[in-house]
Enzyme design. Structure first.
Site, short mmCIF file in Angstrom:
data_model
loop_
_atom_site.label_atom_id
_atom_site.label_comp_id
_atom_site.label_asym_id
_atom_site.label_seq_id
_atom_site.Cartn_x
_atom_site.Cartn_y
_atom_site.Cartn_z
N ASP A 129 0.97 -1.27 0.00
CA ASP A 129 0.17 0.16 -0.02
C ASP A 129 0.84 1.23 0.00
O ASP A 129 1.96 1.30 0.34
CB ASP A 129 -0.98 0.13 1.23
CG ASP A 129 -1.84 -1.21 1.38
OD1 ASP A 129 -2.19 -1.52 0.19
OD2 ASP A 129 -2.43 -1.35 2.32
N ARG A 130 0.31 2.40 -0.74
CA ARG A 130 1.15 3.59 -0.77
C ARG A 130 1.87 4.07 0.63
O ARG A 130 3.06 4.16 0.80
CB ARG A 130 0.25 4.68 -1.17
CG ARG A 130 1.01 6.10 -1.19
CD ARG A 130 -0.03 7.20 -1.36
NE ARG A 130 -0.78 7.50 -2.35
CZ ARG A 130 -0.65 8.01 -3.43
NH1 ARG A 130 0.62 8.69 -3.44
NH2 ARG A 130 -1.28 8.09 -4.46
#
Length: 305
Positions: A129-130
């Site tokens: 995830d970012r």
């Protein structure tokens, strides 16, 4: 008309996948029409969209040569290399950076890894995830991409995370709770009818109402650690979607305190045999280390390097 010779990177791949890679803007309908009209040939014989290619074969297509993608280039920023050889590149992704671009030319690990003039561009074997930092594995050849992706899907590679969670976590435990995903809200939730999901954890240290733990993924569902830890009452600090917003604010957490700490390889063969039984680690990031320090959490620094 154009023709190309199948490279070692595309050996064993489906023909339609290779064509889409070489001509990314070609409409799917146009490609399938060419197959129906027998205009795509492999070594002079009629080709089928799902046939597997062999290195050295010659492919003829009814389109002009694929133009150079002038938009493809390395974006700003650098990558922290943990390990690199001719087959793969292990990097430590910082929080806030996408694994893959969400738009053409967008900043990401993959676009930063762009290799000008290379016949095979680095491909992500795993994604984070970012706002999750840590280990990412990039394949540098078609063979390593197929091998590593298969092993990742088959759970042959051990993935361990560091998580800073709310509360005094038990010394160790197992979370066996099936998960489902709501596509409309992009949220994952525990559901008896969902996919089987298992997470193991071990507490390293506690302090200030928080616990630092090692988390091992037995399965690899979307948002698995964040949902499982929240499910047992110990959400990841800084997690807005599944966590405790009040505590996040009090502690000043700017992102989920989750870090992909290490990846361990099983017995490997061929070009990847040198990776057999090796483990690569991405040291705890500064923001997590600072949060630990502020809350009196003193993990074994030698272990976390």
């Amino acid at each position: 008309m154009d023709r190309f010779v199948v490279s070692r990177h595309d050996d064993g791949r489906r023909l339609d996948k290779v064509i889409r890679k070489k001509w990314p803007s070609l409409p799917l309908g146009a490609m399938m029409k060419a197959f129906r009209k027998k205009q795509v040939r492999v070594d002079g014989a009629r080709a089928y969209f799902d046939q597997r290619l062999v290195e050295g074969q010659e492919v003829l297509v009814p389109w002009e040569s694929a133009p150079t993608d002038v938009g493809a280039k390395r974006t700003g920023g650098h990558l922290v290399t943990v390990y690199r050889d001719e087959s793969l590149w292990v990097v430590s992704k910082p929080a806030g950076l996408l694994s893959q671009p969400d738009r053409k030319g967008g900043d990401s690990v993959v676009t930063r890894a762009f290799l000008p003039g290379s016949s095979f561009q680095p491909q992500a074997v795993n994604r984070l995830d970012r706002n999750t930092s840590g280990i990412m594995v990039l394949a540098l050849t078609g063979e390593s991409l197929r091998d590593l992706s298969s092993r990742w899907r088959d759970r042959e590679m051990e993935k361990v995370y560091l998580a800073l969670v709310v509360g005094d976590l038990p010394e160790e435990g197992r979370i066996d709770a099936p998960l489902s995903k709501d596509g409309s809200s992009n949220k994952v939730f525990v559901d008896s009818k969902g996919q089987s999901s298992m997470t193991l954890y071990r507490r390293l240290a506690s302090g200030g109402g928080l616990s630092l733990c090692l988390v091992t993924l037995i399965t690899g569902r979307s948002h698995q650690i964040r949902v499982h830890m929240s499910h047992i009452g110990h959400p990841v600090l800084g997690d807005v979607k599944y966590g405790d917003r009040a505590i996040n604010g009090v502690k000043g957490a700017k992102r989920p305190m989750l870090h992909a700490f290490s990846v361990s390889f099983p017995e490997m063969s061929g070009d990847l045999s040198s990776l057999s039984s090796k483990t690569f680690r991405a040291p705890i990031p500064e923001d997590m280390a600072d949060m630990c320090s502020k809350n009196g959490i003193v993990p074994d620094r030698a272990f976390l390097r």
